[in-house]
Design a protein around this motif. Structure first.
Motif, PDB file in Angstrom:
ATOM      1  N   MET A 220      15.942  -2.000  -0.642  1.00 42.90           N
ATOM      2  CA  MET A 220      16.618  -1.803   0.593  1.00 42.90           C
ATOM      3  C   MET A 220      17.158  -0.478   0.652  1.00 42.90           C
ATOM      4  N   ALA A 221      17.494   0.158  -0.356  1.00 44.63           N
ATOM      5  CA  ALA A 221      18.013   1.558  -0.800  1.00 44.63           C
ATOM      6  C   ALA A 221      16.633   2.538  -0.482  1.00 44.63           C
ATOM      7  N   ALA A 222      15.466   2.118  -1.071  1.00 47.03           N
ATOM      8  CA  ALA A 222      14.287   2.799  -0.850  1.00 47.03           C
ATOM      9  C   ALA A 222      13.838   2.858   0.526  1.00 47.03           C
ATOM     10  N   GLN A 223      13.988   1.904   1.362  1.00 44.33           N
ATOM     11  CA  GLN A 223      13.561   1.609   2.728  1.00 44.33           C
ATOM     12  C   GLN A 223      14.540   2.299   3.572  1.00 44.33           C
ATOM     13  N   ALA A 224      15.764   2.475   3.217  1.00 46.67           N
ATOM     14  CA  ALA A 224      16.722   3.359   3.960  1.00 46.67           C
ATOM     15  C   ALA A 224      16.416   4.670   4.001  1.00 46.67           C
ATOM     16  N   GLN A 225      15.586   5.149   3.110  1.00 45.36           N
ATOM     17  CA  GLN A 225      15.535   6.411   2.621  1.00 45.36           C
ATOM     18  C   GLN A 225      13.949   6.828   3.343  1.00 45.36           C
ATOM     19  N   GLY A 226      13.282   5.962   3.916  1.00 42.06           N
ATOM     20  CA  GLY A 226      11.808   6.202   4.142  1.00 42.06           C
ATOM     21  C   GLY A 226      10.951   5.838   3.249  1.00 42.06           C
ATOM     22  N   PHE A 227      11.277   5.217   2.094  1.00 43.16           N
ATOM     23  CA  PHE A 227      10.087   4.850   1.103  1.00 43.16           C
ATOM     24  C   PHE A 227      10.334   3.175   1.266  1.00 43.16           C
ATOM     25  N   ASN A 228       9.262   2.656   0.591  1.00 39.01           N
ATOM     26  CA  ASN A 228       9.268   1.170   0.601  1.00 39.01           C
ATOM     27  C   ASN A 228       8.583   0.810  -0.574  1.00 39.01           C
ATOM     28  N   GLY A 229       8.583  -0.587  -0.669  1.00 42.58           N
ATOM     29  CA  GLY A 229       8.038  -1.034  -2.001  1.00 42.58           C
ATOM     30  C   GLY A 229       7.853  -2.487  -1.898  1.00 42.58           C
TER      31      GLY A 229
ATOM     32  N   TYR B 147       7.646  -1.822  -7.557  1.00 44.06           N
ATOM     33  CA  TYR B 147       6.615  -0.734  -6.805  1.00 44.06           C
ATOM     34  C   TYR B 147       7.278   0.046  -5.808  1.00 44.06           C
ATOM     35  N   LEU B 148       7.469   1.271  -5.852  1.00 47.28           N
ATOM     36  CA  LEU B 148       7.941   2.225  -4.948  1.00 47.28           C
ATOM     37  C   LEU B 148       7.175   3.385  -4.716  1.00 47.28           C
ATOM     38  N   GLY B 149       7.323   3.667  -3.521  1.00 52.92           N
ATOM     39  CA  GLY B 149       6.400   4.899  -2.936  1.00 52.92           C
ATOM     40  C   GLY B 149       6.611   4.926  -1.264  1.00 52.92           C
ATOM     41  N   THR B 150       5.668   5.817  -0.828  1.00 51.83           N
ATOM     42  CA  THR B 150       5.886   6.325   0.485  1.00 51.83           C
ATOM     43  C   THR B 150       4.606   5.263   1.449  1.00 51.83           C
ATOM     44  N   PRO B 151       5.150   4.265   2.102  1.00 52.86           N
ATOM     45  CA  PRO B 151       3.940   3.670   2.899  1.00 52.86           C
ATOM     46  C   PRO B 151       2.894   4.083   3.411  1.00 52.86           C
ATOM     47  N   GLN B 152       1.549   3.829   2.995  1.00 48.64           N
ATOM     48  CA  GLN B 152       0.363   4.174   3.512  1.00 48.64           C
ATOM     49  C   GLN B 152       0.281   4.248   5.061  1.00 48.64           C
ATOM     50  N   PHE B 153       0.579   3.053   5.610  1.00 45.85           N
ATOM     51  CA  PHE B 153       0.610   2.387   7.010  1.00 45.85           C
ATOM     52  C   PHE B 153       1.949   2.295   7.398  1.00 45.85           C
ATOM     53  N   ASN B 154       2.097   2.465   8.583  1.00 43.85           N
ATOM     54  CA  ASN B 154       3.474   2.034   9.366  1.00 43.85           C
ATOM     55  C   ASN B 154       3.092   0.677  10.046  1.00 43.85           C
TER      56      ASN B 154
ATOM     57  N   ARG C 103       0.848  -1.208   0.000  1.00 42.47           N
ATOM     58  CA  ARG C 103      -0.076   0.074  -0.142  1.00 42.47           C
ATOM     59  C   ARG C 103       0.848   1.180  -0.015  1.00 42.47           C
ATOM     60  N   LEU C 104       0.948   1.707  -1.314  1.00 40.22           N
ATOM     61  CA  LEU C 104       1.965   3.051  -1.473  1.00 40.22           C
ATOM     62  C   LEU C 104       1.432   4.020  -1.873  1.00 40.22           C
ATOM     63  N   THR C 105       1.532   5.369  -1.736  1.00 39.98           N
ATOM     64  CA  THR C 105       1.256   6.508  -2.185  1.00 39.98           C
ATOM     65  C   THR C 105       2.362   7.514  -2.487  1.00 39.98           C
ATOM     66  N   THR C 106       1.983   8.751  -2.769  1.00 39.57           N
ATOM     67  CA  THR C 106       2.983   9.677  -3.181  1.00 39.57           C
ATOM     68  C   THR C 106       3.411  10.131  -1.644  1.00 39.57           C
ATOM     69  N   PRO C 107       4.697  10.930  -1.482  1.00 37.68           N
ATOM     70  CA  PRO C 107       5.698  10.916  -2.975  1.00 37.68           C
ATOM     71  C   PRO C 107       6.481   9.576  -3.209  1.00 37.68           C
ATOM     72  N   ALA C 108       6.705   9.624  -4.317  1.00 31.25           N
ATOM     73  CA  ALA C 108       7.639   8.638  -4.654  1.00 31.25           C
ATOM     74  C   ALA C 108       9.161   9.143  -4.700  1.00 31.25           C
ATOM     75  N   PRO C 109      10.157   8.244  -4.690  1.00 29.53           N
ATOM     76  CA  PRO C 109      11.686   8.618  -4.651  1.00 29.53           C
ATOM     77  C   PRO C 109      11.744   9.408  -5.800  1.00 29.53           C
ATOM     78  N   SER C 110      12.661  10.535  -5.806  1.00 27.95           N
ATOM     79  CA  SER C 110      12.828  11.303  -7.167  1.00 27.95           C
ATOM     80  C   SER C 110      14.175  12.096  -6.596  1.00 27.95           C
ATOM     81  N   GLY C 111      14.607  12.470  -7.746  1.00 22.96           N
ATOM     82  CA  GLY C 111      16.131  13.614  -7.560  1.00 22.96           C
ATOM     83  C   GLY C 111      17.100  12.743  -6.731  1.00 22.96           C
ATOM     84  N   GLU C 112      17.659  13.014  -5.724  1.00 22.22           N
ATOM     85  CA  GLU C 112      18.834  12.461  -5.112  1.00 22.22           C
ATOM     86  C   GLU C 112      18.408  10.913  -4.818  1.00 22.22           C
ATOM     87  N   ALA C 113      17.326  10.907  -4.034  1.00 24.33           N
ATOM     88  CA  ALA C 113      16.726   9.742  -3.387  1.00 24.33           C
ATOM     89  C   ALA C 113      16.700   8.593  -4.503  1.00 24.33           C
TER      90      ALA C 113
END
Length: 183
Positions: free
Chosen positions: A120-129, A159-166, A15-25
């Motif tokens: 793992m790099a996404a998760q390390a930056q606060g995103f997930n997928g 699939y990458l984004g910001t988790p909707q739920f922790n 369950r992923l939502t915006t924002p997605a990783p972009s730029g340096e992330a």
């Protein structure tokens, strides 16, 4: 979170939502994928980013392909909606070299490792997928859309984004007994 804890607490999030990783992330995520184990230095991976209008184009491809394959209405609708599960999808293709000392299966595994590294790099930056595969990875029209040659393999869609739920609870350790033996 330190590196070991990150690895031990890894879980897929669907369950992923915006924002997605972009730029340096996003750059860090792609760089992590490009650091996957790579026997022979072949860099047997290709990353296709699907976001923005690309999500609609991917949806259209999956819908049209589902219709042509005479899938039922429920399957067509599921395929049509699939790209919108996250704001960013990275399609990972193992671009394999035939007749090389590094066997094809090892080249595919290397590309698979790149998916794990990116997640793992996404998760390390606060995103997930979540890493998704399935029949679409082998479908001729999908393979054609991602410029696959006969020896290439789509290893998955990340699939990458910001988790909707922790997560409410930490990941529990796995009983390794059935999976580990001494030689």
């Amino acid at each position: 979170m330190d590196s070991l804890e990150l690895l031990l607490q890894r879980r897929s999030v669907s369950r992923l939502t915006t924002p997605a990783p972009s730029g340096e992330a996003l750059e860090a995520i792609l760089q992590a994928g490009a650091r996957a184990p790579d026997h022979g230095g072949l860099k047997p991976w290709h990353f296709s980013l699907i976001h923005g209008e690309g999500l609609q184009r991917f949806s259209d491809l999956l819908r049209q392909t589902s219709i042509e394959d005479a899938l039922d209405d429920k399957a067509i609708e599921k395929a049509t909606q699939a790209p919108f599960r996250a704001p960013l999808i990275i399609t990972v293709v193992a671009r394999c070299q035939e007749n090389h000392k590094v066997p094809l299966w090892e080249q595919v595994v290397s590309a698979g490792c790149s998916v794990m590294a990116m997640q793992m790099a996404a998760q390390a930056q606060g995103f997930n997928g979540i890493w998704r595969s399935g029949a679409w990875t082998d479908h001729p029209k999908v393979r054609q859309a991602f410029d696959c040659q006969p020896q290439d393999k789509i290893v998955g869609f990340l699939y990458l984004g910001t988790p909707q739920f922790n997560a409410v609870s930490p990941v529990q350790p796995i009983d390794l007994g059935p999976y580990v033996s001494e030689f």
